[in-house]
Design a protein around this motif. Structure first.
Motif: not given
Length: 445
Positions: A306, A309, A323, A325-326, A335
């Motif tokens: 990610f 992240y 989360i 559109e991370v 993802t």
């Protein structure tokens, strides 16, 4: 199906291993990722076993929390060129990004590897979704997902055009008549595109296989379309047969829609089984790997997909966090799959992180189980071959070669000798005809 009658088999050379704890496994040196003797031993064993190709992956950014193998490893084309000198038939495939390279340089590098190896080179096309990679190449951020694939498509188009700069018989080396080459068989590309302007011609002759084999590894919608348009082979990965079948048919159908013969593109899922003589041994190996990874390490590993992240801000034992559109601009297909799987099965963040760091392949098991699963997927039409990679350093590849491969050969699925001397021949792919040549220069290939 492809003209190749047997299962295509590739082996990932993954240095210290594909798991956070694998470098500690006693089956190989701790410094395996920068140990030339280690790589040479593996590739020689793989060639002796008649494996079609070896594959070296790559990345362009690190931090202190990444997979140990990523911290200190050979650049793919360098190690593959070294391995070319100690092998004669096995294919040599390496990753190189389209986001941070120029087509002329890529064409020249793989053109050189192809000549050094006698026509055994393969290029794995990636687009590098990482802020760190951008910062390492003097850019503030990386292009968004759609733009990366737009750049990649033009990049590959230019590289292929450059590989056709010379016709196959352009170089005459006729000393008596003072004729080094035929200038009528040299062609500039004159490319003026949105992202690249390249005059050409390339300053190296064509490969014995026509052009380097192009692999592509993206499984998002844009990735599948790029593969269908440009690739000779596709790296992918699936949790179950149903997903593999759907991907196989989708890419083959897209290839047909783009005017290509679907048989000219090989679908090669990666498998990462743990192999043991008994189920108890397999369970023990898996437990040792999983227990060797702390939850802190697992969260960092998950975050890499990610674009690093920080998952540590969320509760570990509650449902996987929303989360948004991370990750959609990073490893998008991966993802998306992680999010969907977590939601479908109600997994906690802890479960997702540990599974991502130490995945449990359904191919894992005894040699007989691994061989039977490969056979099942092959006959179901879910793959043209496999990429074997193990989370356990040397242990997995050695066991695959010594225990699983003989079973596949007995079943008549795996080859017992190479079909030819080039990677295209051994993958069952046709010789890549030069666009400037009016007649077939490699009849029957």
């Amino acid at each position: 199906m492809l003209t190749k009658k047997h299962l295509i088999i590739g082996a990932m050379l993954h240095g210290a291993g594909g798991n956070m704890a694998s470098w500690k496994h006693p089956s190989g040196p701790a410094d395996a990722s920068v140990n030339i003797s280690h790589y040479r031993e593996l590739v020689e064993k793989a060639e002796e076993a008649k494996i079609d190709f070896v594959f070296v992956a790559d990345g362009l950014a690190i931090n202190k929390d990444v997979l140990p193998h990523f911290l200190n490893r050979f650049e793919p084309l360098t190690i593959l060129s070294a391995l070319a000198s100690v092998t004669s038939h096995i294919g040599l495939v390496g990753t190189l990004s389209t986001s941070y390279t120029q087509p002329f340089t890529v064409a020249r590098q793989f053109g050189s590897l192809d000549l050094i190896s006698g026509g055994r080179a393969g290029w794995n096309v990636v687009t590098s979704p990482s802020t760190g990679a951008a910062h390492n190449h003097s850019q503030a951020s990386f292009p968004n997902h759609a733009l990366r694939y737009e750049i990649a498509e033009e990049h590959v188009e230019v590289v292929k055009g450059l590989w056709d700069s010379y016709e196959d018989d352009a170089f005459l080396y006729d000393r008596e008549n003072d004729t080094y080459f035929d200038p009528n068989k040299m062609h500039a590309i004159h490319h003026q595109g949105k992202h690249f302007q390249v005059e050409g011609p390339l300053n190296i002759q064509r490969s014995p296989q026509g052009q380097t084999v192009v692999f592509q590894a993206g499984s998002s919608d844009a990735g599948r379309d790029l593969a269908a348009k440009t690739a000779d082979a596709v790296f992918t990965g699936h949790k179950d047969l149903e997903a593999a079948l759907a991907f196989y048919q989708d890419v083959k159908n897209r290839a047909k829609e783009h005017g290509r013969n679907p048989d000219d593109i090989a679908i090669l899922p990666g498998i990462g089984p743990i192999i043991g003589e008994t189920e108890e041994e397999v369970e023990g190996k898996y437990a040792a790997l999983r227990n060797g990874v702390s939850i802190h390490t697992a969260l960092n590993y998950l975050g890499r997909y990610f674009d690093h992240y920080d998952f540590s801000v969320h509760a570990l034992d509650e449902a996987f966090p929303d989360i948004g559109e991370v990750g959609s601009e990073a490893f998008k297909s991966t993802t998306d799959l992680i999010k969907a799987d977590a939601k479908k099965h109600g997994k906690t963040l802890r479960q997702v992180a540990l599974e991502a760091t130490t995945p449990r392949s359904e191919f894992s098991g005894t040699p007989e189980h691994v061989a039977n699963e490969i056979e099942r997927w092959f006959h179901a039409g879910a793959l043209d071959g496999i990429i074997f990679g193990s989370p356990l350093l040397n242990d997995g590849l050695h066991l695959f070669i010594e225990k699983v491969l003989p079973i596949l050969q007995e079943k008549g699925i795996a080859q017992t000798d190479y079909a030819g001397s080039t990677l295209r021949e051994n993958l069952g792919l046709p010789f890549k005809q030069n666009r400037h040549t009016k007649t077939i220069s490699k009849a029957g290939v």
